[in-house]
Design a protein around this motif. Structure first.
Motif, short mmCIF file in Angstrom:
data_model
loop_
_atom_site.label_atom_id
_atom_site.label_comp_id
_atom_site.label_asym_id
_atom_site.label_seq_id
_atom_site.Cartn_x
_atom_site.Cartn_y
_atom_site.Cartn_z
N HIS A 1 0.72 -1.55 0.19
CA HIS A 1 0.34 0.13 0.06
C HIS A 1 0.99 1.18 -0.32
N ILE A 2 1.02 2.22 -0.84
CA ILE A 2 1.25 3.08 -0.98
C ILE A 2 0.40 4.08 -1.53
N SER A 3 0.72 6.19 -0.94
CA SER A 3 -0.23 6.24 -0.97
C SER A 3 0.63 8.03 -1.23
N ILE A 4 -0.27 9.37 -1.56
CA ILE A 4 0.60 10.27 -1.73
C ILE A 4 1.52 11.35 -0.57
N ASP A 5 0.57 10.44 0.42
CA ASP A 5 1.45 10.72 2.16
C ASP A 5 2.30 10.39 2.77
N ALA A 6 2.52 8.63 1.98
CA ALA A 6 3.41 7.65 2.74
C ALA A 6 3.80 6.69 1.61
N PHE B 1 -6.59 1.41 -7.45
CA PHE B 1 -5.57 2.83 -7.50
C PHE B 1 -7.70 4.14 -7.19
N ASP B 2 -6.90 4.98 -6.60
CA ASP B 2 -8.18 6.03 -6.08
C ASP B 2 -6.97 7.21 -6.33
N GLN B 3 -8.13 8.32 -7.33
CA GLN B 3 -6.94 9.43 -7.51
C GLN B 3 -8.51 10.55 -6.66
N THR B 4 -7.85 11.70 -6.52
CA THR B 4 -8.37 13.06 -7.16
C THR B 4 -7.48 13.80 -7.30
N ASP B 5 -8.22 14.98 -6.84
CA ASP B 5 -6.86 16.04 -7.35
C ASP B 5 -6.46 16.21 -5.96
#
Length: 333
Positions: free
Chosen positions: A138-143, A161-165
């Motif tokens: 698991h990876i995100s924009i924050d970690a 995969f989930d992406q918002t603005d």
């Protein structure tokens, strides 16, 4: 379907070399694209500062451009350590497939810049994966990426995969190889089949009743068993796997057929025996005399391999048989 996850093996191997790596993952693919969602490649400069690549996201201009970005990340020209970028294969890259792909770039730092527990966690995950368990990334924009042994209930979210603005996250389930094969006979054809199976990612158990018959360069990559009772190994083999009977002894072949085709609630995915139609006819008579019915006999594939290939060269037989196995397991995915 299963795939050979060389990047996953090399990630664990390279992680101990104190060098930075770039993991590039296809997280979304629209239209016609050279690789599927989840395809991953690993890139680095090795200890001698030579460029290394493990696996592929499809080659062509897309991969060349991804490599340029990865190199910029490694030398510090690109400061971001984790981001997703969109590639229009037709407009941006001139590739004829014409789809759109989103690639996740992640810089994985040397162990010295991480905690020791991270290294232990990654190694433990890889060892669990080798024993047939799934691993969740698991990876995100924050970690940065985290790795953990995943429950089978997580299979429904194998790739997400989930992406918002303002935010994105990616979940990837690294699943064990889907194909497992037990091969009886370490002669020329058996060896050729093993060498053909290895690059595509298969759990292989190789059995023979002769000592010192297995090639030394394959013994570290394949589970090799020398035993006086090869047929006993069938009782321990998972029913979702394939059995290949390729021994030098017709009587042993028959004994293996008796064992592999025994009545059961869950038959093996595939039972194949090398030989001609006349060999099959003789074996069918022997098995019918032992009480095996037509339904059980129909499960035996003999001759083996896809139709239209008649060569008896071991390497060509191997290609034909592996193609047949791929068809069987692809239909079961």
């Amino acid at each position: 379907m299963h795939q050979h996850l060389q990047w996953w093996q090399d990630l664990v191997l390279w992680h101990s070399d104190q060098s930075s790596m770039i993991l590039v993952t296809v997280v979304r693919a629209d239209g016609s694209t050279p690789r599927e969602v989840g395809a991953t490649m690993l890139l680095r400069f090795d200890l001698q500062q030579k460029w290394q690549q493990s696996d592929t996201i499809g080659g062509g201009h897309l991969e060349f451009q991804a490599i340029e970005i990865a190199q910029a990340m490694l030398i510090g020209r690109e400061q971001r350590t984790g981001f997703v970028e969109r590639f229009n294969l037709s407009a941006r890259l001139g590739q004829c497939c014409g789809g759109v792909m989103w690639l996740l770039f992640e810089k994985i730092q040397p162990i010295a810049q991480n905690t020791i527990s991270d290294e232990f966690q990654l190694t433990a995950c890889y060892q669990a994966w080798q024993t047939g368990q799934s691993v969740l990334r698991h990876i995100s924009i924050d970690a940065a990426s985290t790795w953990q042994v995943g429950a089978h209930s997580a299979v429904s979210m194998a790739l997400e995969f989930d992406q918002t603005d303002t935010h994105w996250h990616w979940t990837q389930l690294i699943q064990p190889y889907a194909m497992s094969v037990m091969i009886f006979g370490a002669g020329h054809v058996g060896e050729a089949i093993v060498r053909c199976l290895l690059p595509i990612g298969v759990q292989i158990t190789w059995v023979d009743n002769r000592d010192d018959i297995f090639p030394l360069d394959l013994m570290d990559q394949v589970h090799c068993i020398s035993t006086d009772v090869p047929e006993a190994e069938i009782t321990h083999f998972e029913r979702t796997g394939a059995i290949l009977i390729l021994t030098h002894d017709h009587q042993l072949d028959l004994q293996l057929c008796f064992e592999a085709l025994k009545p059961t609630q869950q038959p093996f995915a595939y039972v194949g025996m090398i030989g001609s139609k006349s060999k099959r006819a003789i074996f069918e008579k022997r098995m019918q005399a032992r009480g095996y019915d037509h339904r059980q006999l129909q499960r035996l594939i003999c001759p083996i391999g896809i139709e239209g290939i008649h060569s008896k060269q071991p390497a060509i037989i191997a290609v034909s048989v592996v193609a047949e196995l791929l068809q069987i397991f692809d239909n079961k995915k």
